[in-house]
Design an enzyme around this catalytic site. Structure first.
Site, PDB file in Angstrom:
ATOM      1  N   TYR A 145     -16.966   7.021  -9.276  1.00  0.00           N
ATOM      2  CA  TYR A 145     -15.805   6.232  -8.849  1.00  0.00           C
ATOM      3  C   TYR A 145     -15.556   6.333  -7.343  1.00  0.00           C
ATOM      4  O   TYR A 145     -15.687   7.414  -6.767  1.00  0.00           O
ATOM      5  CB  TYR A 145     -14.539   6.715  -9.581  1.00  0.00           C
ATOM      6  CG  TYR A 145     -13.343   5.894  -9.159  1.00  0.00           C
ATOM      7  CD1 TYR A 145     -13.178   4.608  -9.649  1.00  0.00           C
ATOM      8  CD2 TYR A 145     -12.446   6.366  -8.211  1.00  0.00           C
ATOM      9  CE1 TYR A 145     -12.131   3.817  -9.227  1.00  0.00           C
ATOM     10  CE2 TYR A 145     -11.391   5.583  -7.788  1.00  0.00           C
ATOM     11  CZ  TYR A 145     -11.243   4.310  -8.298  1.00  0.00           C
ATOM     12  OH  TYR A 145     -10.207   3.519  -7.868  1.00  0.00           O
ATOM     13  N   TRP A 170     -14.245   3.946  -3.487  1.00  0.00           N
ATOM     14  CA  TRP A 170     -14.131   2.702  -2.732  1.00  0.00           C
ATOM     15  C   TRP A 170     -15.305   2.439  -1.801  1.00  0.00           C
ATOM     16  O   TRP A 170     -15.438   1.317  -1.305  1.00  0.00           O
ATOM     17  CB  TRP A 170     -12.826   2.705  -1.934  1.00  0.00           C
ATOM     18  CG  TRP A 170     -11.723   2.043  -2.683  1.00  0.00           C
ATOM     19  CD1 TRP A 170     -11.202   2.433  -3.891  1.00  0.00           C
ATOM     20  CD2 TRP A 170     -11.017   0.865  -2.302  1.00  0.00           C
ATOM     21  NE1 TRP A 170     -10.213   1.570  -4.268  1.00  0.00           N
ATOM     22  CE2 TRP A 170     -10.067   0.604  -3.308  1.00  0.00           C
ATOM     23  CE3 TRP A 170     -11.081   0.021  -1.201  1.00  0.00           C
ATOM     24  CZ2 TRP A 170      -9.196  -0.485  -3.245  1.00  0.00           C
ATOM     25  CZ3 TRP A 170     -10.216  -1.055  -1.139  1.00  0.00           C
ATOM     26  CH2 TRP A 170      -9.286  -1.302  -2.158  1.00  0.00           C
TER      27      TRP A 170
HETATM   28  N1  LIG Z   1      -2.847   1.949   4.222  1.00  0.00           N
HETATM   29  C1  LIG Z   1      -3.373   2.028   2.977  1.00  0.00           C
HETATM   30  N2  LIG Z   1      -3.190   1.021   2.107  1.00  0.00           N
HETATM   31  C2  LIG Z   1      -3.706   1.111   0.852  1.00  0.00           C
HETATM   32  C3  LIG Z   1      -4.488   2.228   0.449  1.00  0.00           C
HETATM   33  C4  LIG Z   1      -4.654   3.273   1.399  1.00  0.00           C
HETATM   34  O1  LIG Z   1      -5.300   4.306   1.113  1.00  0.00           O
HETATM   35  N3  LIG Z   1      -4.086   3.147   2.652  1.00  0.00           N
HETATM   36  N4  LIG Z   1      -5.036   2.266  -0.810  1.00  0.00           N
HETATM   37  C5  LIG Z   1      -5.136   1.014  -1.564  1.00  0.00           C
HETATM   38  C6  LIG Z   1      -5.310   1.272  -3.004  1.00  0.00           C
HETATM   39  S1  LIG Z   1      -6.828   1.771  -3.558  1.00  0.00           S
HETATM   40  C7  LIG Z   1      -4.334   1.062  -3.919  1.00  0.00           C
HETATM   41  S2  LIG Z   1      -4.639   1.279  -5.580  1.00  0.00           S
HETATM   42  C8  LIG Z   1      -3.019   0.604  -3.523  1.00  0.00           C
HETATM   43  C9  LIG Z   1      -1.933   1.399  -4.246  1.00  0.00           C
HETATM   44  O2  LIG Z   1      -0.712   0.764  -4.166  1.00  0.00           O
HETATM   45  P1  LIG Z   1       0.593   1.535  -4.664  1.00  0.00           P
HETATM   46  O3  LIG Z   1       0.235   2.370  -5.819  1.00  0.00           O
HETATM   47  O4  LIG Z   1       1.668   0.557  -4.841  1.00  0.00           O
HETATM   48  O5  LIG Z   1       0.829   2.441  -3.360  1.00  0.00           O
HETATM   49  P2  LIG Z   1       1.674   3.745  -3.042  1.00  0.00           P
HETATM   50  O6  LIG Z   1       1.692   3.836  -1.552  1.00  0.00           O
HETATM   51  O7  LIG Z   1       1.155   4.912  -3.788  1.00  0.00           O
HETATM   52  O8  LIG Z   1       3.118   3.432  -3.585  1.00  0.00           O
HETATM   53  C10 LIG Z   1       3.912   2.406  -3.036  1.00  0.00           C
HETATM   54  C11 LIG Z   1       5.319   2.882  -2.933  1.00  0.00           C
HETATM   55  O9  LIG Z   1       5.888   3.061  -4.234  1.00  0.00           O
HETATM   56  C12 LIG Z   1       6.970   3.943  -4.100  1.00  0.00           C
HETATM   57  N5  LIG Z   1       7.143   4.706  -5.316  1.00  0.00           N
HETATM   58  C13 LIG Z   1       6.401   5.730  -5.733  1.00  0.00           C
HETATM   59  N6  LIG Z   1       6.874   6.198  -6.893  1.00  0.00           N
HETATM   60  C14 LIG Z   1       7.939   5.462  -7.220  1.00  0.00           C
HETATM   61  C15 LIG Z   1       8.861   5.452  -8.309  1.00  0.00           C
HETATM   62  O10 LIG Z   1       8.786   6.239  -9.243  1.00  0.00           O
HETATM   63  N7  LIG Z   1       9.813   4.500  -8.300  1.00  0.00           N
HETATM   64  C16 LIG Z   1       9.933   3.604  -7.307  1.00  0.00           C
HETATM   65  N8  LIG Z   1      10.875   2.695  -7.407  1.00  0.00           N
HETATM   66  N9  LIG Z   1       9.109   3.606  -6.271  1.00  0.00           N
HETATM   67  C17 LIG Z   1       8.113   4.516  -6.219  1.00  0.00           C
HETATM   68  C18 LIG Z   1       6.639   4.875  -2.962  1.00  0.00           C
HETATM   69  O11 LIG Z   1       7.749   5.008  -2.114  1.00  0.00           O
HETATM   70  C19 LIG Z   1       5.432   4.261  -2.319  1.00  0.00           C
HETATM   71  O12 LIG Z   1       5.509   4.169  -0.918  1.00  0.00           O
HETATM   72  O13 LIG Z   1      -2.830   0.745  -2.115  1.00  0.00           O
HETATM   73  C20 LIG Z   1      -3.891   0.147  -1.377  1.00  0.00           C
HETATM   74  N10 LIG Z   1      -3.476   0.069   0.004  1.00  0.00           N
HETATM   75  N1  LIG Z   2      -2.303  12.242  -5.782  1.00  0.00           N
HETATM   76  C1  LIG Z   2      -2.812  11.013  -5.743  1.00  0.00           C
HETATM   77  N2  LIG Z   2      -4.142  10.840  -5.841  1.00  0.00           N
HETATM   78  C2  LIG Z   2      -4.676   9.609  -5.784  1.00  0.00           C
HETATM   79  C3  LIG Z   2      -3.847   8.473  -5.634  1.00  0.00           C
HETATM   80  C4  LIG Z   2      -2.434   8.675  -5.551  1.00  0.00           C
HETATM   81  O1  LIG Z   2      -1.642   7.720  -5.441  1.00  0.00           O
HETATM   82  N3  LIG Z   2      -1.961   9.950  -5.586  1.00  0.00           N
HETATM   83  N4  LIG Z   2      -4.400   7.219  -5.561  1.00  0.00           N
HETATM   84  C5  LIG Z   2      -5.671   7.037  -6.238  1.00  0.00           C
HETATM   85  C6  LIG Z   2      -6.295   5.757  -5.923  1.00  0.00           C
HETATM   86  S1  LIG Z   2      -5.335   4.372  -6.217  1.00  0.00           S
HETATM   87  C7  LIG Z   2      -7.576   5.634  -5.516  1.00  0.00           C
HETATM   88  S2  LIG Z   2      -8.262   4.074  -5.428  1.00  0.00           S
HETATM   89  C8  LIG Z   2      -8.419   6.803  -5.223  1.00  0.00           C
HETATM   90  C9  LIG Z   2      -9.364   6.605  -4.027  1.00  0.00           C
HETATM   91  O2  LIG Z   2     -10.378   7.542  -4.056  1.00  0.00           O
HETATM   92  P1  LIG Z   2     -11.805   7.241  -3.401  1.00  0.00           P
HETATM   93  O3  LIG Z   2     -12.143   5.797  -3.495  1.00  0.00           O
HETATM   94  O4  LIG Z   2     -12.781   8.197  -3.983  1.00  0.00           O
HETATM   95  O5  LIG Z   2     -11.540   7.627  -1.883  1.00  0.00           O
HETATM   96  P2  LIG Z   2     -12.322   7.229  -0.543  1.00  0.00           P
HETATM   97  O6  LIG Z   2     -11.809   8.159   0.496  1.00  0.00           O
HETATM   98  O7  LIG Z   2     -12.174   5.773  -0.286  1.00  0.00           O
HETATM   99  O8  LIG Z   2     -13.830   7.599  -0.874  1.00  0.00           O
HETATM  100  C10 LIG Z   2     -14.898   6.771  -0.550  1.00  0.00           C
HETATM  101  C11 LIG Z   2     -16.085   7.618  -0.075  1.00  0.00           C
HETATM  102  O9  LIG Z   2     -17.206   6.754   0.050  1.00  0.00           O
HETATM  103  C12 LIG Z   2     -17.896   7.096   1.260  1.00  0.00           C
HETATM  104  N5  LIG Z   2     -18.711   5.934   1.683  1.00  0.00           N
HETATM  105  C13 LIG Z   2     -18.373   4.900   2.485  1.00  0.00           C
HETATM  106  N6  LIG Z   2     -19.416   4.040   2.600  1.00  0.00           N
HETATM  107  C14 LIG Z   2     -20.428   4.545   1.847  1.00  0.00           C
HETATM  108  C15 LIG Z   2     -21.757   4.112   1.570  1.00  0.00           C
HETATM  109  O10 LIG Z   2     -22.220   3.067   2.000  1.00  0.00           O
HETATM  110  N7  LIG Z   2     -22.492   4.906   0.759  1.00  0.00           N
HETATM  111  C16 LIG Z   2     -22.031   6.050   0.230  1.00  0.00           C
HETATM  112  N8  LIG Z   2     -22.839   6.764  -0.553  1.00  0.00           N
HETATM  113  N9  LIG Z   2     -20.776   6.490   0.489  1.00  0.00           N
HETATM  114  C17 LIG Z   2     -19.997   5.739   1.278  1.00  0.00           C
HETATM  115  C18 LIG Z   2     -16.775   7.475   2.208  1.00  0.00           C
HETATM  116  O11 LIG Z   2     -17.287   8.239   3.293  1.00  0.00           O
HETATM  117  C19 LIG Z   2     -15.842   8.263   1.274  1.00  0.00           C
HETATM  118  O12 LIG Z   2     -16.195   9.633   1.239  1.00  0.00           O
HETATM  119  O13 LIG Z   2      -7.573   7.939  -4.987  1.00  0.00           O
HETATM  120  C20 LIG Z   2      -6.675   8.177  -6.070  1.00  0.00           C
HETATM  121  N10 LIG Z   2      -6.008   9.447  -5.889  1.00  0.00           N
HETATM  122 MO   LIG Z   3      -6.648   2.525  -5.660  1.00  0.00          MO
END
Ligand SMILES: Nc1nc2c(c(=O)[nH]1)N[C@H]1C(S)=C(S)[C@@H](COP(=O)(O)OP(=O)(O)OC[C@H]3O[C@@H](n4cnc5c(=O)[nH]c(N)nc54)[C@H](O)[C@@H]3O)O[C@H]1N2
Ligand SMILES: Nc1nc2c(c(=O)[nH]1)N[C@H]1C(S)=C(S)[C@@H](COP(=O)(O)OP(=O)(O)OC[C@H]3O[C@@H](n4cnc5c(=O)[nH]c(N)nc54)[C@H](O)[C@@H]3O)O[C@H]1N2
Ligand SMILES: [Mo]
Length: 782
Positions: free
Chosen positions: A108, A110
């Site tokens: 898993y 990104w």
């Molecule tokens: N800059 C940036 N943007 C991203 C990402 C990133 O790593 N960096 N990751 C991307 C990815 S993979 C995903 S899945 C999405 C995730 O998107 P989300 O899951 O929506 O992102 P979060 O920032 O975890 O949460 C959004 C907001 O929800 C609020 N929140 C948390 N818990 C609660 C709650 O219980 N109740 C209420 N009402 N609000 C709550 C928090 O204040 C938080 O800032 O974001 C994407 N966008």
């Molecule tokens: N506590 C908590 N944990 C969370 C979340 C949260 O809200 N709270 N959010 C969750 C969510 S929504 C998500 S999506 C996950 C994200 O978790 P991940 O998707 O696992 O996080 P990334 O840091 O994007 O990891 C991507 C990795 O791929 C590597 N990479 C980039 N390009 C390449 C390539 O071409 N080849 C290879 N082999 N590697 C490459 C990067 O260097 C990096 O190490 O985290 C989750 N974890």
């Molecule tokens: Mo995510």
């Protein structure tokens, strides 16, 4: 001459000198470019890059097997031919002795933008040709949604890809009620890349037209600019939605016609809502008690919602918690009671402010993809069950109405993700990762996962190889010509897998006789042959640098269903919105019943744990980077406080603990502890602290799985427990903690330093004495 490329966070052009990006300019057409572009300069030649193939010293010495030295050991450098031989032999050994099911290849993560060099597509295609692998389902993003929403509304993907477009919201919505806010920081991102960021401007235009935004969030800044802010106790949104629903039901404001015609099971739900069976009516007063909001406000809002054109949107964060299935399901139910689903600018939304995708017009046609063969291994796990699987081989578990069994994994293969970023309870994860015989990691950088690997494969970054990318809700297919030469000995994953496949006897099937460049052309030409409109030749596209594709516009989610429910039935058992699901009810789960319901979370301020850990930590997505990617970059580094990840805390909670801005604190609970740097901020609800994910895990004592993380990774604190028996999704966004000033001398942050990589001694002895490669001639190449 600057050249263009694409990241998950935007289209840009880069200046390059001496093999690295030196400056980045966002694309001219992007009105609101992501600040994350600022992490790119200096990232290609950073010392955190993996410079060559490496193998863990203990693994080389002792051969494959469980080891608690992972993460604390030194590495030995290998040549590419040695790496290929060693890894091919180990894959062969595991498959021959334990079968393909013993390989966990879910991998898993990104990775990076790029349709061909997409790490998961490459690793999955490769492992399928070897006979398959244990796979994973769903994502950390949408673990609960991915299971519940197909059951109750017949889809989950379309909730985002075919969501009501921003233009329709701007024109029609009167009241945008956002549970979880509309965090613009998150809309910078789209999987596969994004060329424009319209959300900020859309919200401005909505307000200019007189539209109102109501935000339920513990953080004021989850909505940029004016809004009505309600800060419930985190994790209590379902109770608030029930309180709103109670007003609709008891004041004759629920749309009975819509509920009868388009939904099923409202009556069963209403018994619960009114407390007919359990004697607990879910009144605004009841909701106020749980959420800390005012009953009067809840009542007033419910009436306003019924009187206006209202869009109820639920952010993805609301389902990344124990019982995360309930919030999207209840949000849908609330919207159904309002009876406005399918009307322009009204109804239900999921993920505005979670990703750029919701609200953006979808492409009319698919994008080029790397074809995948079948996976002959049927075994899978819900993605966030990885530690459970490694710790409990052979044990049964519940998932989505089925009883499954954890396989016995011998080899873990990761390319393109970082479990030390994404998984909960890192101490437990480290114990789990000590179990398999072998861990293989491909990554461009020495992430914590790479440091825990036995076999480390240096990948190129997306900017060191030719590719193209785009996403399903963006009009541009973008050429990504290599900006720089591969760093040191790094190779693209395709080349690594081609050589492995060759050695394992499936080279021809894997490459189909094509170089990476020939694949780009082939995928483009296969794709364009299936389109019903003309596109330029591949060479022309490559020379142009981008290709604009037709999109659909003016979408309203479920408009066709509303217009003609018989012609467009939903893909649910009843063909309707299932407010009561007979299937879910039949599973008899204590933690997910047949209708949406309020369940007390385990980690919340209303529970008994809060006596010991009185602060609710939001481990949300970082403003300063994508996950753990480019934590080394300038934007991420500038956000740190005393080198640690910032933790935001309300002034009253800071005062209670004698904290001032810039202090370093120990954030802890009974699972673990990390350091973080204090930022006092009144935009955070009292008794809530916010520490984003993504600081690279940095154990003070690498040999101790429960070590203090000196850098601020919140996943040392989070509970590794699924949302429920239904989805078993990631629940890691919420955790209870206590915070105190760290009085000891500050340990240095070493997260971005490479581990010790020894150059091999000239003697081939250590390699020769190892089991799995004895039959080979690896030593001759050294
Ligand atoms: N800059 C940036 N943007 C991203 C990402 C990133 O790593 N960096 N990751 C991307 C990815 S993979 C995903 S899945 C999405 C995730 O998107 P989300 O899951 O929506 O992102 P979060 O920032 O975890 O949460 C959004 C907001 O929800 C609020 N929140 C948390 N818990 C609660 C709650 O219980 N109740 C209420 N009402 N609000 C709550 C928090 O204040 C938080 O800032 O974001 C994407 N966008
Ligand atoms: N506590 C908590 N944990 C969370 C979340 C949260 O809200 N709270 N959010 C969750 C969510 S929504 C998500 S999506 C996950 C994200 O978790 P991940 O998707 O696992 O996080 P990334 O840091 O994007 O990891 C991507 C990795 O791929 C590597 N990479 C980039 N390009 C390449 C390539 O071409 N080849 C290879 N082999 N590697 C490459 C990067 O260097 C990096 O190490 O985290 C989750 N974890
Ligand atoms: Mo995510």
């Amino acid at each position: 001459m600057p050249r263009s490329s694409l990241a998950h966070w935007g289209l840009f052009s880069a200046e390059v000198a001496e093999g690295d990006i030196t400056a980045v300019t966002p694309a001219a057409g992007d009105a609101d470019p992501s600040p994350l572009l600022g992490n790119l300069p200096g990232s290609l030649r950073h010392r955190a890059r993996i410079t060559g193939p490496a193998v863990r010293a203990g693994w080389l010495r002792d051969g494959p097997g469980p080891s608690d030295r992972r993460g604390a050991d030194e590495f030995v450098a290998l040549t590419w031919p040695e790496l290929t031989e060693l890894l091919a032999d180990e894959l062969r050994r595991v498959i021959d002795d334990h079968g393909n099911e013993a390989i966990y290849g879910g991998s898993y993560g990104w990775a990076s933008a790029g349709r061909f060099h997409h790490a998961q597509s490459q690793v999955h295609r490769f492992l399928k040709l070897l006979g398959g692998y244990t796979s994973s389902r769903h994502s950390y993003s949408l673990g609960a949604t991915g299971v519940i929403m197909p059951r109750v509304v017949g889809t989950h993907d379309d909730l985002f890809k075919r969501s009501t477009s921003w233009d329709v919201i701007v024109e029609h919505t009167d009241l945008l009620v956002a549970f979880g806010g509309l965090a613009l920081k998150n809309t910078g991102i789209n999987h596969g890349g994004t060329s424009a960021h319209p959300a900020r401007d859309a919200l401005r235009r909505l307000r200019d037209r007189g539209g109102r935004i109501v935000s339920f969030s513990p953080l004021r800044d989850d909505v940029d600019g004016e809004c009505e802010w309600h800060a419930p106790v985190p994790g209590t949104d379902v109770a608030v939605m029930l309180g709103l629903a109670h007003v609709l039901a008891t004041e004759g404001l629920a749309d009975r016609r819509f509920l009868d015609e388009y939904c099923t099971g409202y009556d069963r739900f209403e018994r619960y809502l009114l407390g007919t069976d359990d004697g607990v009516p879910k009144t605004p007063a009841w909701a106020a008690e749980i959420s800390g909001l005012s009953a009067t406000d809840i009542t007033a809002l419910a009436r306003r919602m019924a009187a206006a054109r209202t869009l109820v949107t639920v952010s993805w964060s609301l389902q990344r918690i124990r019982h995360g299935e309930q919030a999207p399901w209840m949000g849908l139910t609330l919207a159904a009671m309002l009876g406005q689903i399918g009307l322009p600018g009204a109804g239900f939304g999921h993920g505005y402010g979670s990703m750029n995708e919701p609200g953006l017009p979808p492409l009319r046609h698919p994008l080029p993809v790397l074809p995948q063969g079948p996976n002959r291994v049927q075994t899978f796990i819900p993605v966030a069950a990885v530690s459970d699987m490694l710790l409990h081989p052979g044990e049964p578990f519940d998932y989505n109405g089925r009883r499954l069994t954890y396989p016995d994994i011998r080899l873990v293969y990761w390319a393109g993700g970082n479990p030390f970023h994404h998984h909960q309870n890192i101490g437990r994860l480290r114990r789990a990762l000590a179990r398999p015989d072998t861990i293989v990691v491909h990554d461009p950088y020495w992430t914590a996962m790479a440091k825990h690997a036995d076999i480390v494969v240096p990948s190129t970054t997306a900017y060191e190889r030719d590719d193209y990318s785009g996403s399903k809700n963006d009009p541009l297919l973008v050429a990504m010509p290599a900006l720089a030469e591969p760093h040191a000995q790094s190779r693209d994953d395709y080349t690594t897998f081609s050589e492995l496949a060759e050695r394992l006897g499936v080279g021809e099937q894997f490459t189909e006789g094509r170089t990476a460049r020939q694949w780009l052309r082939h995928l483009y030409e296969t794709w364009s042959a299936g389109l019903d409109f003309a596109v330029p030749t591949f060479d022309q596209f490559w020379a142009d640098g981008q290709l604009r594709l037709p999109t659909e516009s003016g979408l309203t989610l479920l408009a066709d269903y509303r217009a003609d429910p018989r012609a467009h039935p939903l893909h649910t058992p009843s063909g309707r919105i299932e407010i009561f699901s007979a299937d879910i009810d039949s599973f008899d789960y204590a933690d997910c019943v047949g209708h949406p319901a309020w369940f007390e979370p385990t980690e919340w301020l209303g529970g008994h744990r809060a006596r010991d850990y009185p602060l609710h930590l939001l481990a949300n997505q970082p403003t300063s980077r994508l996950h753990s990617q480019l934590d080394i970059g300038a934007v991420s580094q500038d956000s740190k406080v005393a080198g640690r990840e910032p933790i935001r805390i309300h002034p009253s909670d800071a005062a209670e603990r004698g904290l001032t801005d810039g202090d370093v604190v120990r954030v802890f609970n009974d699972r673990g502890a990390c350091l973080a740097g204090v930022v006092i901020d009144a935009r955070v609800r009292p008794r809530v602290v916010q520490l984003a994910t993504g600081a690279w895990y940095d154990p003070l004592d690498p040999g101790d799985p429960d070590s203090l993380c000196v850098h601020g990774n919140p996943n040392v604190l989070t509970d590794d427990v699924g949302t429920s028996s239904l989805a078993r999704g990631c629940s890691g966004a919420h955790v209870l903690v206590e915070v105190q000033r760290y009085e000891q001398p500050l340990p240095p942050v070493r997260a971005h330093e490479p581990p010790v990589v020894r150059q091999p001694r000239p003697s081939p002895a250590p390699l020769d004495s190892r089991g799995p490669i004895r039959s080979t001639n690896a030593s001759t190449t050294r």
